[in-house]
Design a protein around this motif. Structure first.
Motif, mmCIF file in Angstrom:
data_model
loop_
_atom_site.group_PDB
_atom_site.id
_atom_site.type_symbol
_atom_site.label_atom_id
_atom_site.label_comp_id
_atom_site.label_asym_id
_atom_site.label_seq_id
_atom_site.Cartn_x
_atom_site.Cartn_y
_atom_site.Cartn_z
ATOM 1 N N VAL A 105 -54.199 31.869 30.818
ATOM 2 C CA VAL A 105 -54.896 32.307 29.605
ATOM 3 C C VAL A 105 -54.213 31.741 28.365
ATOM 4 C CG1 VAL A 105 -55.556 34.329 28.239
ATOM 5 C CG2 VAL A 105 -55.703 34.392 30.737
ATOM 6 N N ASP A 106 -52.891 31.686 28.407
ATOM 7 C CA ASP A 106 -52.114 31.074 27.324
ATOM 8 C C ASP A 106 -50.831 30.544 27.947
ATOM 9 O OD1 ASP A 106 -50.633 30.423 25.016
ATOM 10 O OD2 ASP A 106 -51.748 31.898 23.846
ATOM 11 N N GLY A 107 -50.778 29.238 28.160
ATOM 12 C CA GLY A 107 -49.699 28.667 28.952
ATOM 13 C C GLY A 107 -48.541 28.085 28.182
ATOM 14 N N ILE A 108 -48.718 27.844 26.873
ATOM 15 C CA ILE A 108 -47.624 27.254 26.095
ATOM 16 C C ILE A 108 -47.930 27.440 24.613
ATOM 17 C CG2 ILE A 108 -48.693 24.961 26.073
ATOM 18 C CD1 ILE A 108 -44.892 25.635 26.286
ATOM 19 N N ASP A 109 -46.909 27.678 23.816
ATOM 20 C CA ASP A 109 -47.075 27.783 22.365
ATOM 21 C C ASP A 109 -46.779 26.425 21.749
ATOM 22 O OD1 ASP A 109 -47.168 28.365 19.710
ATOM 23 O OD2 ASP A 109 -45.469 29.743 19.706
ATOM 24 N N LEU A 110 -47.826 25.727 21.340
ATOM 25 C CA LEU A 110 -47.674 24.378 20.796
ATOM 26 C C LEU A 110 -46.974 24.382 19.444
ATOM 27 C CD1 LEU A 110 -51.257 23.152 21.686
ATOM 28 C CD2 LEU A 110 -49.149 22.607 22.912
ATOM 29 N N PHE A 111 -46.966 25.533 18.772
ATOM 30 C CA PHE A 111 -46.348 25.643 17.453
ATOM 31 C C PHE A 111 -44.901 26.130 17.536
ATOM 32 C CE2 PHE A 111 -50.859 25.669 16.701
ATOM 33 C CZ PHE A 111 -51.016 24.969 15.513
ATOM 34 N N SER A 112 -44.396 26.265 18.747
ATOM 35 C CA SER A 112 -43.011 26.695 18.919
ATOM 36 C C SER A 112 -42.055 25.609 18.435
ATOM 37 C CB SER A 112 -42.733 26.982 20.402
ATOM 38 O OG SER A 112 -41.343 27.141 20.625
ATOM 39 N N PRO A 113 -40.967 25.997 17.786
ATOM 40 C CA PRO A 113 -39.990 25.001 17.347
ATOM 41 C C PRO A 113 -39.180 24.391 18.492
ATOM 42 C CG PRO A 113 -39.255 27.207 16.778
ATOM 43 C CD PRO A 113 -40.663 27.353 17.280
ATOM 44 N N LYS A 114 -39.472 24.788 19.735
ATOM 45 C CA LYS A 114 -38.744 24.169 20.850
ATOM 46 C C LYS A 114 -39.157 22.709 21.051
ATOM 47 C CE LYS A 114 -39.733 26.671 24.447
ATOM 48 N NZ LYS A 114 -39.671 27.029 25.880
ATOM 49 N N ASN B 244 -46.505 19.342 11.457
ATOM 50 C CA ASN B 244 -45.054 19.493 11.675
ATOM 51 C C ASN B 244 -44.698 19.840 13.110
ATOM 52 O OD1 ASN B 244 -44.477 18.947 8.972
ATOM 53 N ND2 ASN B 244 -44.763 21.084 8.379
ATOM 54 N N ILE B 245 -45.710 19.930 13.980
ATOM 55 C CA ILE B 245 -45.420 20.167 15.391
ATOM 56 C C ILE B 245 -44.546 19.018 15.919
ATOM 57 C CG2 ILE B 245 -46.467 20.177 17.696
ATOM 58 C CD1 ILE B 245 -48.835 21.676 16.496
ATOM 59 N N GLY B 246 -43.532 19.382 16.703
ATOM 60 C CA GLY B 246 -42.632 18.359 17.227
ATOM 61 C C GLY B 246 -41.413 18.119 16.362
ATOM 62 N N GLN B 247 -41.286 18.878 15.265
ATOM 63 C CA GLN B 247 -40.122 18.748 14.386
ATOM 64 C C GLN B 247 -39.355 20.066 14.367
ATOM 65 O OE1 GLN B 247 -41.152 16.952 10.555
ATOM 66 N NE2 GLN B 247 -42.965 16.051 11.479
ATOM 67 N N GLY B 248 -39.071 20.537 15.579
ATOM 68 C CA GLY B 248 -38.457 21.849 15.735
ATOM 69 C C GLY B 248 -37.092 21.984 15.099
ATOM 70 N N LEU B 249 -36.267 20.944 15.198
ATOM 71 C CA LEU B 249 -34.922 21.023 14.638
ATOM 72 C C LEU B 249 -34.975 21.178 13.125
ATOM 73 C CD1 LEU B 249 -31.866 20.871 14.989
ATOM 74 C CD2 LEU B 249 -32.035 18.382 14.818
ATOM 75 N N ALA B 250 -35.806 20.381 12.474
ATOM 76 C CA ALA B 250 -35.933 20.488 11.017
ATOM 77 C C ALA B 250 -36.441 21.876 10.630
ATOM 78 C CB ALA B 250 -36.875 19.406 10.490
ATOM 79 N N PHE B 251 -37.390 22.389 11.412
ATOM 80 C CA PHE B 251 -37.926 23.721 11.136
ATOM 81 C C PHE B 251 -36.827 24.777 11.267
ATOM 82 C CE2 PHE B 251 -39.539 27.741 12.759
ATOM 83 C CZ PHE B 251 -40.488 28.078 11.804
#
Length: 801
Positions: A506-515, A144-151
């Motif tokens: 060390v951690d540059g982006i949250d891939l699971f973010s709904p953005k 579901n990554i990349g479906q931030g609006l639906a989430f």
């Protein structure tokens, strides 16, 4: 992964195999290995040791090697970066005798990576953004990554069910803040709370139910205002009733579909800025240079679609009666030495729009010999901050107010968008199209070697800042975010990496973010449409383009076709190593069968060495000429080194389809592939690289049209299989032609793109309102990176250091 490693070390055969693989890699003299090298070495080991097939694919060590994306041999240990599933990377260290294995932190891996290049700095700056995302809702399923609006729709509805009073008051607050140049929209001051709003909705619905459905809003505007409702609900009694009913149902029974439908009707976006800084942005025959052509076409078509959709929304909301009009601006740089184009014109109207404009702002004249001319995207960094400040003033004048949305394009455009959005407190949409970091192997580890030419320290820092500061991110495909099971995504490559002597991420982006949201672009269907749509084609243009492709003599055309009526293989791309036109020519040259079936027609913007603007172009042009000579392709190839107008290019695809030809996109990697959309909607069966976003465009479930651009025999075999099937079943070509055209028309169109983009803007603006402290802290951190890392390095570049 622990169990898998334990199984390998407990099995003497597999442990020995792993040991032998490490010895083989160690013998190469290298210390850092990527997935393809590791797979190749393991394949060779299995072959030499006469291992059964299952050992390579399904043994424990086989699975480990398939999961391993990087391997480092250092300091008596073997370091593995494994990816057991999409968007999940782990670091493991094995001791030299394979007696022990340990789960390691990204910091430890980055330290050992630095020591490979003699850059050991125990106190190097560490960038870790994980804490800014911890308290935010997060997508759990990688699918579901990349479906931030639906989430977010589902999340907000669940929250409204859990605490309806609190969340409805927040919704009331968001709606009550809507206005246009001081004109209140939707809710007036006489409705002081969410509870009062719910009561008044009931009265308004009762009133509207008694009106004729087609009654214009102007006729009952005063009645609604007495109930506390300002303009914006609709242009007729029926439309207003529908919108208020949606809100009433949402209050009573929060459901994602209701929330999405209601938000789509909220009039919250009127003024939009599309930032495309470096791209030689103009129209018709000056649409960008090779490195920016796709971006310029994208923003022009997006601007047209946005202006059209906003005009429709304003009308349906009943706001045109107030004189409200959409206003869209493409913000770019003014280039005084414009080489005969309009790029020195401050303001230019976008064709086929009523109120969309190209606004050009000059760079500050630090050095007029440079800033008065076009500047490559790799050299543009020192001028962006002052450009943003100057552009802010110009935009406020042009709009007579603030924009509602700023869309950044590419790394430089997004940095400007970040600076503008921060100062103006406006929603920022991030669109990268194609991130540079994954294109160049080890570009971060050896960044200092690349710095003079590419200035990766500035580019990668800008990427980190903007992708994290943006309110939402639009990508064209899923793989752009998290790749495939076999390859990292472009954004995923920013998860952790080192820039020796500069910083560790060390951690540059949250891939699971709904953005993250997948919103692919479309094509201009007035220009690119099926070849079978005869009624829309211009016979004179068809004849002209046909002559150009197959017969015309010109200094910018190479090659005469001995048999011009053979099926053409058509390819369109800039002359760069990534686009790999030389690989396509060599693949064609190595296959006598392909030459017997087809002619090869390639369209680039350049043909001769003296036209090259950089060493890479010169190398590729010379290489292509050499391949033609080496394989004696004279009579089998046409090479057009010219820029066609859009209408000519659209007809070129259709003419090739008239000849029952095919399109081949042979790039070594393609983030998305605009020409793939153009070819497919024109009805051309299309073969495209399996590395990148084209996987999702073609959606090739039977794996017939994906090609590996490094496998010439395999590519030729796949194309020949298709051609032979067409010969055996003449209707097959038309079946595929119809299918590919319909796929693009239905899924990749600007109307869908724009609808989603505006819904995203409204939803994320609301989200920022209800959770401002989380966004503010993250953006403050990004401001620190800008001032402490980016800005000093940009000033050094400006001063020639």
């Amino acid at each position: 992964m622990y169990e898998l490693l334990q199984a390998i070390l407990a099995n003497s055969e597999e442990k020995d195999a792993l040991q032998q693989l490490i010895f083989a890699l160690d013998g190469s003299g290298k210390r850092y290995f990527l997935r393809n090298e590791i797979l190749q070495a393991f394949s060779q080991y299995c072959h030499q040791s006469q291992k059964p097939t299952y050992f390579y694919y399904s043994s424990s060590i086989g699975k480990l090697i398939q999961y391993t994306h990087e391997m480092i041999l250092a300091e008596g240990s073997t370091w593995l970066v494994v990816r057991p599933k999409i968007a999940s990377q782990e670091v493991w260290r094995l001791t030299s005798e394979l007696s022990q294995f340990d789960f390691m932190s990204p910091q430890a891996l980055l330290d050992v990576s630095d020591r490979l290049v003699n850059a050991d700095e125990p106190n190097i700056l560490e960038i870790d953004l994980s804490s800014f995302y911890e308290a935010s809702p997060s997508i759990s399923d990688p699918r579901n990554i990349g479906q931030g609006l639906a989430f977010l729709n589902r999340y907000l509805c669940s929250q409204m069910v859990t605490d309806p009073h609190y969340w409805f008051e927040l919704l009331y607050l968001a709606l009550s803040k809507l206005q246009y140049d001081g004109i209140p929209l939707l809710i007036g001051k006489s409705i002081p709370s969410g509870i009062h709003l719910a009561r008044q909705i009931h009265h308004a619905i009762k009133f509207l139910s008694e009106q004729h459905p087609e009654e214009p809003y102007a006729k009952f505007r005063v009645d609604l205002q007495e109930l506390g409702f300002e303009p914006g609900w609709g242009n007729t009694a029926h439309r207003v009733l529908e919108t208020l009913t949606l809100l009433e149902k949402l209050i009573d029974s929060p459901q994602p579909a209701l929330l999405e439908a209601f938000v789509a009707r909220v009039p919250a976006v009127f003024r939009v800025v599309l930032v495309s800084v470096h791209g030689w942005v103009a129209q018709e025959d000056v649409m960008g240079r090779d490195e920016t052509l796709g971006q310029v076409i994208y923003v022009l078509e997006q601007a047209r679609s946005l202006e059209n959709k906003l005009r429709e929304e304003i009308t349906l909301a009943g706001l045109d009666m107030l004189g409200i009009k959409p206003h869209v601006i493409i913000l770019t740089r003014l280039i005084p030495n414009c080489e005969g184009t309009y790029c020195n014109l401050r303001l230019e109207k976008v064709k086929d729009t009523e109120n969309a404009w190209i606004l050009r702002v000059p760079f500050g004249e630090f050095n007029p010999e440079i800033t008065n001319n076009w500047i490559s995207k790799s050299e543009i960094w020192p001028y962006l901050e002052t450009f943003a400040l100057d552009a802010e003033t110009e935009l406020l004048v042009q709009f007579s107010g603030k924009p509602n949305l700023i869309i950044g394009n590419y790394s430089d455009g997004n940095l400007v968008a970040f600076l503008l959005a921060r100062r103006l407190q406006v929603t920022h949409c991030h669109i990268a199209h194609s991130l540079e970091k994954p294109k160049y192997l080890f570009s971060n580890l050896y960044w200092q070697d690349f710095e003079t030419q590419y200035h990766f320290s500035l580019q990668f820092t800008a990427d980190l800042i903007t992708m994290n500061a943006a309110d939402f991110i639009i990508t064209s495909s899923y793989q752009e975010i998290v790749g495939t099971p076999d390859s990292l995504g472009q954004y995923e490559s920013y998860k952790f990496f080192t820039m020796p002597h500069l910083y560790h991420v060390v951690d540059g982006i949250d891939l699971f973010s709904p953005k993250f949201n997948m919103v692919p672009p479309g094509v201009d269907e007035r220009v690119f449409f099926p070849h079978s749509q005869i009624e829309d084609r211009n016979p004179q243009l068809t004849k002209q383009v046909q002559n150009l492709l197959f017969h015309q003599q010109d200094s910018q055309i190479f090659g005469d076709l001995e048999q011009p009526y053979k099926q053409p293989i058509f390819a369109v791309a800039p002359i760069t190593s990534i686009k790999n036109m030389t690989g396509l020519a060599e693949c064609f040259g190595q296959s006598q069968e392909l030459q017997a079936h087809c002619n090869l027609i390639i369209l680039t913007s350049k043909l001769n060495l003296d036209e090259a603007t950089n060493p890479e172009e010169a190398r590729e042009i010379q290489k292509l000429h050499d391949i033609i000579n080496r394989y004696h392709l004279h009579g089998h190839i046409r090479w057009l080194g010219m820029r066609l107008l859009s209408r000519e290019l659209g007809e070129a695809y259709r003419v090739v389809a008239d000849y029952r030809g095919i399109y081949v996109h042979f790039a070594l990697f393609e983030a998305f592939g605009r020409s793939i959309l153009e070819a497919m909607i024109s009805g051309l069966p299309t073969f495209a690289t399996k590395f990148g976003g084209s996987l999702e465009i073609i959606d090739d479930r039977s794996d017939r049209f994906y090609i590996n651009p490094t496998d010439f025999p395999g590519t030729a075999k796949r194309i020949l299989a298709f051609l032979e099937q067409c010969d055996t079943h003449p209707e097959y070509w038309q079946e595929i032609s119809t299918w590919v055209s319909q796929r693009i028309h239905q899924k990749y169109n600007w109307q869908l793109h724009t609808n989603q983009l505006l819904s995203l803007t409204k939803m994320y603006s609301f989200w920022n309102l209800v959770s401002p402290e989380k966004c503010e802290a993250r953006v403050r951190y990004m401001e620190s990176l800008f001032h402490l890392i980016y800005k000093p390095r940009a000033e050094k570049l400006l001063n020639g250091q």
